[in-house]
Design an enzyme around this catalytic site. Sequence first.
Site, PDB file in Angstrom:
ATOM      1  N   GLY A  46       0.824  -1.247  -0.104  1.00 35.70           N
ATOM      2  CA  GLY A  46       0.059  -0.096  -0.030  1.00 35.70           C
ATOM      3  C   GLY A  46       0.982   1.218  -0.188  1.00 35.70           C
ATOM      4  O   GLY A  46       2.007   1.134   0.412  1.00 35.70           O
ATOM      5  N   GLN A  51       2.791   9.836   1.415  1.00 33.71           N
ATOM      6  CA  GLN A  51       4.434   9.177   1.516  1.00 33.71           C
ATOM      7  C   GLN A  51       5.105   9.830   0.285  1.00 33.71           C
ATOM      8  O   GLN A  51       6.352   9.623   0.275  1.00 33.71           O
ATOM      9  CB  GLN A  51       4.269   7.748   1.434  1.00 33.71           C
ATOM     10  N   CYS A  92       6.482  -0.268   6.717  1.00 30.38           N
ATOM     11  CA  CYS A  92       5.877   0.885   6.093  1.00 30.38           C
ATOM     12  C   CYS A  92       7.075   1.184   5.043  1.00 30.38           C
ATOM     13  O   CYS A  92       8.406   1.236   5.577  1.00 30.38           O
ATOM     14  CB  CYS A  92       5.636   1.888   7.146  1.00 30.38           C
ATOM     15  N   LEU A  93       6.694   1.747   4.060  1.00 27.57           N
ATOM     16  CA  LEU A  93       7.934   2.115   3.155  1.00 27.57           C
ATOM     17  C   LEU A  93       8.443   3.400   3.393  1.00 27.57           C
ATOM     18  O   LEU A  93       9.689   3.346   3.160  1.00 27.57           O
ATOM     19  CB  LEU A  93       7.281   2.177   1.433  1.00 27.57           C
ATOM     20  N   HIS A 134      -3.589   1.354   8.009  1.00 28.87           N
ATOM     21  CA  HIS A 134      -2.606   2.151   7.971  1.00 28.87           C
ATOM     22  C   HIS A 134      -2.248   3.196   7.035  1.00 28.87           C
ATOM     23  O   HIS A 134      -1.842   4.129   7.253  1.00 28.87           O
ATOM     24  CB  HIS A 134      -1.480   0.792   7.398  1.00 28.87           C
ATOM     25  N   GLU A 135      -2.810   2.758   5.909  1.00 31.37           N
ATOM     26  CA  GLU A 135      -2.938   4.010   4.862  1.00 31.37           C
ATOM     27  C   GLU A 135      -3.526   5.224   4.882  1.00 31.37           C
ATOM     28  O   GLU A 135      -3.421   6.433   4.740  1.00 31.37           O
ATOM     29  CB  GLU A 135      -3.266   3.430   3.437  1.00 31.37           C
ATOM     30  N   HIS A 138      -2.006   7.508   7.372  1.00 30.55           N
ATOM     31  CA  HIS A 138      -0.861   8.269   6.659  1.00 30.55           C
ATOM     32  C   HIS A 138      -1.693   9.601   6.084  1.00 30.55           C
ATOM     33  O   HIS A 138      -1.001  10.689   6.311  1.00 30.55           O
ATOM     34  CB  HIS A 138      -0.149   7.564   5.441  1.00 30.55           C
TER      35      HIS A 138
HETATM   36 NI    NI Z   1       3.080   3.109   5.666  1.00 32.97          NI
END
Ligand code: NI
Length: 170
Positions: A46, A51, A92-93, A134-135, A138
């Site tokens: 995701g 991000q 997480c990226l 999670h997204e 963000h």
């Molecule tokens: Ni993340």
Amino acid sequence: MALLPILRYPDPRLHKVAQPVAQVDARIRQQIADMFETMYDANGVGLAATQVDFHERLIVIDVSQERNQPIVLINPELTWTSEETQINEEGCLSVPGIYDGVERHSAVKVRALDENGTSREIEADGLLAICIQHEMDHLMGKVFVEYLSPLKRGRIKTKLLKQQKQAAQA
Ligand code: NI
């Protein structure tokens, strides 16, 4: 299409609150295409627009093994969350190499526009439910490490800043 640079924690831009997408037009569809390319390239499940320093309410997700079930969520809103919760390891990226347990609703329903501007409701459990929560965090400027203890978060911050410094010198 283009690969977009992913912001790394503790970049303060990760804490900006995203604004609603006003219109699902060519500009947004280009952003969606670039975000999918960036997410697949980084082997992520995701990616939230925040991000990649794009502060509008837009998320791309693909939790499939085959990487062929893309989901676009524009202006997502949770319409239902299960009482049942569960703790899962998340990564997480924007926080590379760090994994830790976070408590989330086991199942959710989310209403969002797709890439054509059509509203629909998606019911999710398992990895998809975790990923959606999670997204969506963000988009509110929240990174998953903020669920961890201040001590753990401090250690993560120190470790990532050191890595970023080393990478900049290399
Ligand atoms: Ni993340």
